[in-house]
Design a protein around this motif. Structure first.
Motif, short mmCIF file in Angstrom:
data_model
loop_
_atom_site.label_atom_id
_atom_site.label_comp_id
_atom_site.label_asym_id
_atom_site.label_seq_id
_atom_site.Cartn_x
_atom_site.Cartn_y
_atom_site.Cartn_z
N GLY A 12 -11.91 11.96 7.14
CA GLY A 12 -10.66 11.23 7.28
C GLY A 12 -9.47 12.15 7.42
O GLY A 12 -9.43 13.04 8.28
N GLN A 13 -8.48 11.96 6.55
CA GLN A 13 -7.25 12.76 6.59
C GLN A 13 -7.19 13.79 5.46
O GLN A 13 -6.13 14.35 5.20
CB GLN A 13 -6.03 11.83 6.51
N SER A 14 -8.32 14.02 4.79
CA SER A 14 -8.37 15.06 3.77
C SER A 14 -8.68 16.41 4.42
O SER A 14 -9.13 16.48 5.56
CB SER A 14 -9.42 14.73 2.71
N GLU A 15 -8.43 17.47 3.68
CA GLU A 15 -8.63 18.81 4.22
C GLU A 15 -10.10 19.21 4.25
O GLU A 15 -10.94 18.63 3.55
CB GLU A 15 -7.84 19.82 3.39
N VAL A 16 -10.37 20.24 5.05
CA VAL A 16 -11.71 20.80 5.17
C VAL A 16 -11.87 21.95 4.18
O VAL A 16 -11.00 22.81 4.05
CB VAL A 16 -11.95 21.31 6.60
N THR A 17 -12.97 21.93 3.46
CA THR A 17 -13.36 23.07 2.64
C THR A 17 -14.85 22.95 2.34
O THR A 17 -15.35 21.87 2.05
CB THR A 17 -12.54 23.14 1.33
N MET A 65 0.84 -1.20 0.00
CA MET A 65 0.00 0.00 0.00
C MET A 65 0.87 1.25 0.00
O MET A 65 1.88 1.31 0.70
CB MET A 65 -0.92 0.02 1.23
N GLN A 66 0.49 2.22 -0.79
CA GLN A 66 1.14 3.52 -0.80
C GLN A 66 0.11 4.59 -0.43
O GLN A 66 -1.02 4.56 -0.93
CB GLN A 66 1.72 3.85 -2.18
N ALA A 67 0.49 5.52 0.44
CA ALA A 67 -0.39 6.62 0.84
C ALA A 67 0.13 7.92 0.24
O ALA A 67 1.35 8.15 0.19
CB ALA A 67 -0.47 6.72 2.35
N HIS A 68 -0.79 8.75 -0.22
CA HIS A 68 -0.41 10.01 -0.87
C HIS A 68 -1.34 11.13 -0.42
O HIS A 68 -2.52 10.89 -0.12
CB HIS A 68 -0.52 9.90 -2.39
N ALA A 69 -0.82 12.34 -0.38
CA ALA A 69 -1.63 13.55 -0.21
C ALA A 69 -1.65 14.24 -1.57
O ALA A 69 -0.62 14.74 -2.04
CB ALA A 69 -1.03 14.46 0.85
N ILE A 70 -2.81 14.24 -2.22
CA ILE A 70 -2.93 14.77 -3.58
C ILE A 70 -3.55 16.16 -3.54
O ILE A 70 -4.73 16.32 -3.19
CB ILE A 70 -3.77 13.84 -4.47
N ASN A 71 -2.76 17.15 -3.90
CA ASN A 71 -3.21 18.54 -3.92
C ASN A 71 -3.97 18.81 -5.22
O ASN A 71 -3.40 18.66 -6.31
CB ASN A 71 -1.99 19.46 -3.79
N LEU A 72 -5.21 19.21 -5.12
CA LEU A 72 -6.03 19.44 -6.31
C LEU A 72 -6.01 20.90 -6.78
O LEU A 72 -6.69 21.24 -7.75
CB LEU A 72 -7.48 19.04 -6.03
N ARG A 73 -5.22 21.73 -6.12
CA ARG A 73 -5.15 23.14 -6.51
C ARG A 73 -4.39 23.28 -7.83
O ARG A 73 -3.54 22.47 -8.13
CB ARG A 73 -4.46 23.94 -5.39
N PRO A 74 -4.70 24.29 -8.63
CA PRO A 74 -5.61 25.41 -8.35
C PRO A 74 -7.07 25.13 -8.71
O PRO A 74 -7.93 25.97 -8.45
CB PRO A 74 -5.05 26.53 -9.23
N LYS A 75 -7.36 23.98 -9.30
CA LYS A 75 -8.73 23.73 -9.75
C LYS A 75 -9.70 23.54 -8.59
O LYS A 75 -10.85 23.97 -8.66
CB LYS A 75 -8.76 22.50 -10.66
N ARG A 76 -9.24 22.88 -7.52
CA ARG A 76 -10.08 22.64 -6.35
C ARG A 76 -9.27 22.97 -5.11
O ARG A 76 -8.13 22.51 -4.96
CB ARG A 76 -10.54 21.17 -6.29
N ASP A 77 -9.84 23.73 -4.20
CA ASP A 77 -9.09 24.21 -3.03
C ASP A 77 -9.07 23.16 -1.92
O ASP A 77 -9.63 23.35 -0.84
CB ASP A 77 -9.70 25.52 -2.52
N VAL A 78 -8.40 22.02 -2.19
CA VAL A 78 -8.38 20.95 -1.20
C VAL A 78 -7.27 19.96 -1.54
O VAL A 78 -6.91 19.79 -2.71
CB VAL A 78 -9.76 20.23 -1.13
N THR A 79 -6.72 19.34 -0.51
CA THR A 79 -5.80 18.22 -0.66
C THR A 79 -6.48 16.98 -0.11
O THR A 79 -7.02 17.01 1.01
CB THR A 79 -4.48 18.48 0.09
N LEU A 80 -6.48 15.88 -0.88
CA LEU A 80 -7.16 14.65 -0.48
C LEU A 80 -6.15 13.57 -0.10
O LEU A 80 -5.11 13.43 -0.74
CB LEU A 80 -8.04 14.14 -1.63
N HIS A 81 -6.51 12.80 0.92
CA HIS A 81 -5.71 11.64 1.32
C HIS A 81 -6.12 10.45 0.46
O HIS A 81 -7.30 10.12 0.34
CB HIS A 81 -5.96 11.31 2.79
N VAL A 82 -5.12 9.79 -0.16
CA VAL A 82 -5.36 8.69 -1.08
C VAL A 82 -4.50 7.50 -0.69
O VAL A 82 -3.33 7.66 -0.34
CB VAL A 82 -5.03 9.11 -2.53
N GLU A 83 -5.07 6.29 -0.74
CA GLU A 83 -4.32 5.06 -0.51
C GLU A 83 -4.44 4.18 -1.76
O GLU A 83 -5.54 4.04 -2.31
CB GLU A 83 -4.83 4.32 0.72
#
Length: 304
Positions: free
Chosen positions: A82-87, A16-34
């Motif tokens: 979860g571990q994703s950001e709030v927006t 398993m690999q875990a990542h923090a995927i920043n969706l900016r500038p299109k979406r103002d949030v970073t999502l936790h992905v496994e």
């Protein structure tokens, strides 16, 4: 089966690999992905149900990966979970999540994917299927949510319980007094748990949000579900559902016609609206795999 699933034989060996995927500038949030089986060749992207996250549903993703090493199984935390950001956006929650998912697939570079949406996860997936069909090679809805009882209960449980001007019939308000600050919101069960598990930076992002934006998002999202209570799928009109041309299969974990959230009749009705769709009962993991794996094999996108 889904939530806190018991590990199957070999699941402990799945990479398993875990990542923090920043969706900016299109979406103002970073999502936790496994990503389970990161060397897999066929991307299967899972969106959990309810307010679920990778902590509760990652074990299901791992079990699927153990059963099919060729699958690159991706599961993620939606915004505010979860571990994703709030927006808090201006659109209904399932629309915001669907737009996030479009950009996430773009950033991962795995599209088109086989999409596996569970209940509320399937609702945001339906937005993706409606707006960005090119992102999806095939679609699994497991299960579909629909009907007046589901609309009433879920709009109250997820959204209206934060709004004291809303009269509730299926649950109670989350606090005795109206919520007027992010500090007050932080004391409620969902958000106190979110803050406890996340970093100081994510906690500060939460407290920097505007409580009026949160309350407006709750009303918009609840109204959105209420508006489609007499349609086949919550959050989508029958006309929109019938316009989906992606190969789709609906899986239901029960056979109860009286189920308030995922009625058999709504799943059956969806197959009459969505072209090239099918429906199966799949109460446990073996039945899910029996339905899922041949469906994936038939519709697997070209590996990247």
């Amino acid at each position: 089966m889904y939530f806190n699933a018991t590990p199957t034989v070999g699941a402990e060996n799945v990479e398993m690999q875990a990542h923090a995927i920043n969706l900016r500038p299109k979406r103002d949030v970073t999502l936790h992905v496994e990503i389970y089986n990161p060397k897999g060749t066929t991307p299967l992207l899972i969106t959990p149900s309810g307010n679920g996250d990778t902590h509760g549903f990652g074990s299901f993703a791992r079990n699927v990966a153990a059963a099919a090493p060729e699958l690159k199984v991706i599961i993620y935390d939606r915004r505010n979970l979860g571990q994703s950001e709030v927006t808090f956006g201006a659109e209904p929650q399932m629309v915001e999540e669907g737009e996030d998912l479009h950009v996430l697939i773009e950033r991962l570079g795995f599209g088109p994917v086989i999409l596996y949406g569970m209940s509320s996860g399937a609702r945001s997936n339906l937005i993706l299927a409606s707006r960005y069909p090119e992102d999806i090679a095939a679609f699994v809805i497991a299960p579909l949510t629909g009907g007046p009882l589901a609309a009433t209960r879920l709009s109250e449980e997820y959204f209206y319980k934060y709004l004291h001007d809303k009269k509730l019939t299926t649950t109670k308000h989350v606090s005795e007094e109206p919520i007027t600050s992010m500090k007050a919101l932080a004391k409620t069960p969902l958000w106190s748990a979110y803050l406890e598990r996340n970093s100081v930076e994510k906690q500060q992002r939460f407290f920097n949000e505007n409580i009026d934006d949160f309350l407006a998002a709750m009303e918009t999202s609840g109204d959105h579900l209420q508006a489609t209570m007499h349609q086949t799928a919550l959050g989508m009109t029958d006309k929109e559902l019938a316009a989906i041309k992606i190969p789709t299969t609906l899986l239901l974990h029960h056979t109860a016609y009286t189920d308030y959230l995922h009625p058999v009749t709504n799943s059956r009705s969806a197959t009459t609206l969505i072209p090239n769709s099918s429906f199966q009962f799949a109460p446990d993991l073996p039945e899910i795999l029996d339905a899922l794996l041949p469906f994936v094999k038939e519709h697997a996108p070209t590996a990247r």
